[in-house]
Scaffold this motif. Sequence first.
Motif, mmCIF file in Angstrom:
data_model
loop_
_atom_site.group_PDB
_atom_site.id
_atom_site.type_symbol
_atom_site.label_atom_id
_atom_site.label_comp_id
_atom_site.label_asym_id
_atom_site.label_seq_id
_atom_site.Cartn_x
_atom_site.Cartn_y
_atom_site.Cartn_z
ATOM 1 N N PRO A 180 0.827 -1.208 0.000
ATOM 2 C CA PRO A 180 0.000 0.000 0.000
ATOM 3 C C PRO A 180 0.861 1.257 0.000
ATOM 4 N N VAL A 181 0.474 2.217 -0.812
ATOM 5 C CA VAL A 181 1.152 3.506 -0.872
ATOM 6 C C VAL A 181 0.108 4.584 -0.652
ATOM 7 N N SER A 233 1.266 -4.913 6.653
ATOM 8 C CA SER A 233 1.758 -4.190 5.489
ATOM 9 C C SER A 233 1.925 -2.724 5.853
ATOM 10 N N ASN A 234 3.149 -2.242 5.795
ATOM 11 C CA ASN A 234 3.414 -0.848 6.141
ATOM 12 C C ASN A 234 2.997 0.066 4.998
ATOM 13 N N VAL A 235 2.316 1.144 5.348
ATOM 14 C CA VAL A 235 1.906 2.131 4.356
ATOM 15 C C VAL A 235 2.993 3.192 4.265
ATOM 16 N N SER A 236 3.436 3.481 3.057
ATOM 17 C CA SER A 236 4.520 4.444 2.880
ATOM 18 C C SER A 236 4.137 5.472 1.826
ATOM 19 N N PRO A 243 -4.212 14.482 -2.190
ATOM 20 C CA PRO A 243 -3.864 13.235 -1.483
ATOM 21 C C PRO A 243 -4.225 12.021 -2.329
ATOM 22 N N ALA A 244 -3.337 11.046 -2.363
ATOM 23 C CA ALA A 244 -3.549 9.876 -3.221
ATOM 24 C C ALA A 244 -3.180 8.600 -2.477
#
Length: 778
Positions: free
Chosen positions: A521-522, A548-551, A569-570
Motif C-alpha cells: 500500500p502507498v 503491510s506498512n503504508v509508505s 492526497p492519493a
Amino acid sequence: MAYHKVNADQRAQGHSPYLDNDELQATALELEWDMEKELEEPGFDHFRLDGAIQHHLGNSQSPDLDLEPIQPSSSPKGRFQRLQEDPDYVSHYTRQAPKSNRCSFLQILKVFCTALILFIFGIVIGYYARKKCPSSPTSQEPNNPHIYHEILKEIKAENIQQIYRDLLQFPREDDVDIAMKILVQWSSQGLEDVQLVNYSVLLDLPGSSSNTVTLKNSGECFYPSGQQCNRETKMLHSQDLLYSYAAYSAKGTLEAELVDIQYGTVEDLIRIQAITNVTKKIALLKLGQSPLLYKLSLLEDAGFGGVLLYVDPCDLPKTTDLADKAFMVSLNSGGDPSTPGYASIEGSYRQNRLNLTTLLVQPISTVLAKKLVSLPEDTVQKDRCIPLQLPATGKKIISLNIQSVTTYKTISNVIGYLKGTVFPDRYVIVGSHHNSLNTYGGQEWASSTAIITAFIQALMLKVKRGWRPDRTIVFCSWGGTSFGNIGSYEWAEDLKRVLQRNVVAYVSLHDPVRGNSTLHPVASPSLQQLAAESQSFNCVEKTRCPGSNVSSVQIQGDSDYFINHLGVPATQFSYEDIKTSEVNSTFLSEALFPVHTTKTEELDPSFSLHETIAKLTGQVTLQIANEPVLPFNALDIALEVQNSLKGDEVDIPQLLAVASRLRDTAELFQSDEMRPANDPKERAPIRVRMLNDVLQSLEKSFLVHRAPPGLYRNILYRLDERTSQFSVLLEALEHCKLHQSNETIQAALSEVLNSINSAQVYFKAGLDVFETTLAGKK
C-alpha cells in the motif's frame, strides 16, 4: 430529532375551541414539564444532543444549555460520525388524560367521532398514495460501516474474473473503440453520466522495421530481444520486435564505444569520467534505483550519445523469467509532448517536439546484455546471482540504429460520474487505464479495468435501492498511459481550474496485481492512517493483509498529475513479488514487457487478490466520499516532514525550527479543529465545510516549483522505502558532488524551507479562521 415545545401563551389565535380549553392548557404545560424532566434523566443523551444542535443553529439568544462535550467513546463512529440528522425519524408521545372532566359527554363524543373519521380518511389516502406513488429512489440511507460492508460484499472474485475475461475478448482495435466498449460496460451497470473524452496527441510509434544493435568487432547484428537479425526471426515475433523501443528517443544511427555505467548513479558517473572521456559514447545502463528520466538527464549532461537499457536478472524475483524479453519505456514526463502544460484541444498551438532527449535510447533483453559483456548464459553460482558487469579490458564498439516514427493519434478517456447528495461539488477520483495502441504493458490494464468495473457494479446495486454517496465519485479509465500518462494529463489540464477547487483525493488502480507475494500500500501522508485502517476492515487473504506498512513513495501511473500538479492526497494498493525495501528493485515497473510475459490468471488463478484490492480500494473510496469530516490526518504530514529532515546530510537550524513549528501547529489543529465530529456545539454545516476545505488543501503547500526530471514535485513522496530524506535535497547533494557547486543545494534548501513554512502558515490561518468564527458565535 429535536423536540419543539409549545407554551400556552404561544397558541395561535382563532384555533379550535378545544385548544382553548383550560384542561388541555394544563395538560400541555404538564407535558412540557414532564419532557424537560425526562430529558434530564440518564439514558437520554441523544435527546440532549439534538437540543444542542437546535440551540446552536436556530436560537442564539436563548440561555446556554449546560452540555458536556460528547466523548469519542460514546460515539459509535468517533470523529468521523455522521453529522446530519435523520429527517424521517419521528417520535410519538402518548398524551396524558386530563386531571378533571369538565367536558360534556357530547363534546367528548364529538371529538372522538371527528378524530375517528380523520384517522380512517388518512389511512385510505395513505394507502392509495403509497400504492400509486412509490418512494423516491433518491431517499437517503445513513452512511456508516454497515452500509460500506453491504456494498463491498457484492464485490466477488468470480465477478471480477468474468469481467476480466470479457475485456480480453476485445480485439486489438483503435483506442476509441476500446474506450467505447468500456463506456457501454459502465453504462450497463447503471452509471448514469458516462462520457467519452478524446484528445489528439503526438505519439512516438515503432517504425516499419525493428531497431538493431550491431557488434562492430564481429559484425553480428541483433534485435533488442537478443535474436540475430534474419527474416525468419523478424516474421516470428514481429510485434514484439517492433515494440522493443523507447518512446520519444532521438532517432538515427550511432557508432561508438560501449561504456558500462551500472545504475548510472552520481558515484558511477564520477568513477567513469575519472578514467575515460564519455562524449558521444554509448552507455550500458541498468534500470532501477532511481527514476529513468533522472538518470538519462545525468547522462545527457555528461555528454553521452546513446544508451542501452536493460534489467539485471539479480534485481528480478526468482519467479520471473524475463531473460529473453526486451521491453518498452517512455521518455515522456507526462502529457502530450506537443502541448506541454496545456490541453490538446482544437486550436491549441502544437510545438515541434519529435524527440524529448538528444540520446539514442534502446531497451534490450538480459540475453543481449550478457552477449555484450561476454558472459555465459548462466550467471548463477551456488545460489548466488552475479550482477552483470562489462570487463575492464578490451573495448566494445557497437552500432545502434533507432527508427521510431512520431504521429498524431486520438487518445480516449472514459469518465463516469456518481453524483453526491451533500457535497456534489467535491470529487473523489478512482482511476484505472486501458491499453490498445501497442502490445506492451501486459494484461494489467484488463485487471485494473475489471476491478473498477466490479466496484461500479457493487455501488450501483446500492444506488438502485436509494443510497448515494455524500461526495461525487468520478470513475476514470485513462488512455495513453504507457506513453507518459497522456490521457490523464490532458483531461486534468483541460479541467485544471475545476479540479484545483473540487478534487479531494485520487485512488489509483494502476497495475494492481503485478505479483502475488506482498501487499504494497502507498498513500500520501494525510491518507496513511486511513489506508492502514482499511487493511484490517475487509481482507480476503487474511494472512497477507496485516503487517503491510503504508509508505509515501513515488509510484507509476496516472496519479502523477494529481499528486504533482494539484497536490491531491492519493493512495494505491497493489500486490508485488519484489521486496520494495530493496533499492535496486525500485523503478523496475517503468519497463513495460510484452503481454504474454505477465499472465494474470497464473499470478492469481482464483482472483482472490483482485477481490482484496477491489475491497481495499472500495473501502478507502467510500470513507473519503461519505465521512462528514474528511478522514485526513494533518499531524501525520508534520511527522513525515520531521522524519525527512533526520540524518547528517541536512542539519540546517532554520529547517528544523520551522518543522518544529509546523508540528506544534498541526497538533493544535488536530486537537482543536478535528473535534466538530464529536462536539455538538461545533456541528454547524458551515463550520464542517470550512474544516473540510482546510483538510482538502493540506498537501498543496509541498509542491515545489521545479524538480529534477523523474522526481516528484510533491516533496512529501520519497524515492524508495529505505530513503527517508527529501528527494530534492538528496539530488541537490549529488549534484553538488558531481559539479562541485553549492548553488543547487542552496536553491533546494530554500524550496523545502518555503514549503514547510507555507504549510505552517496555512494551518495557522485555519486556526485563526475557526477562532474568529467561534468568537462571532459567542
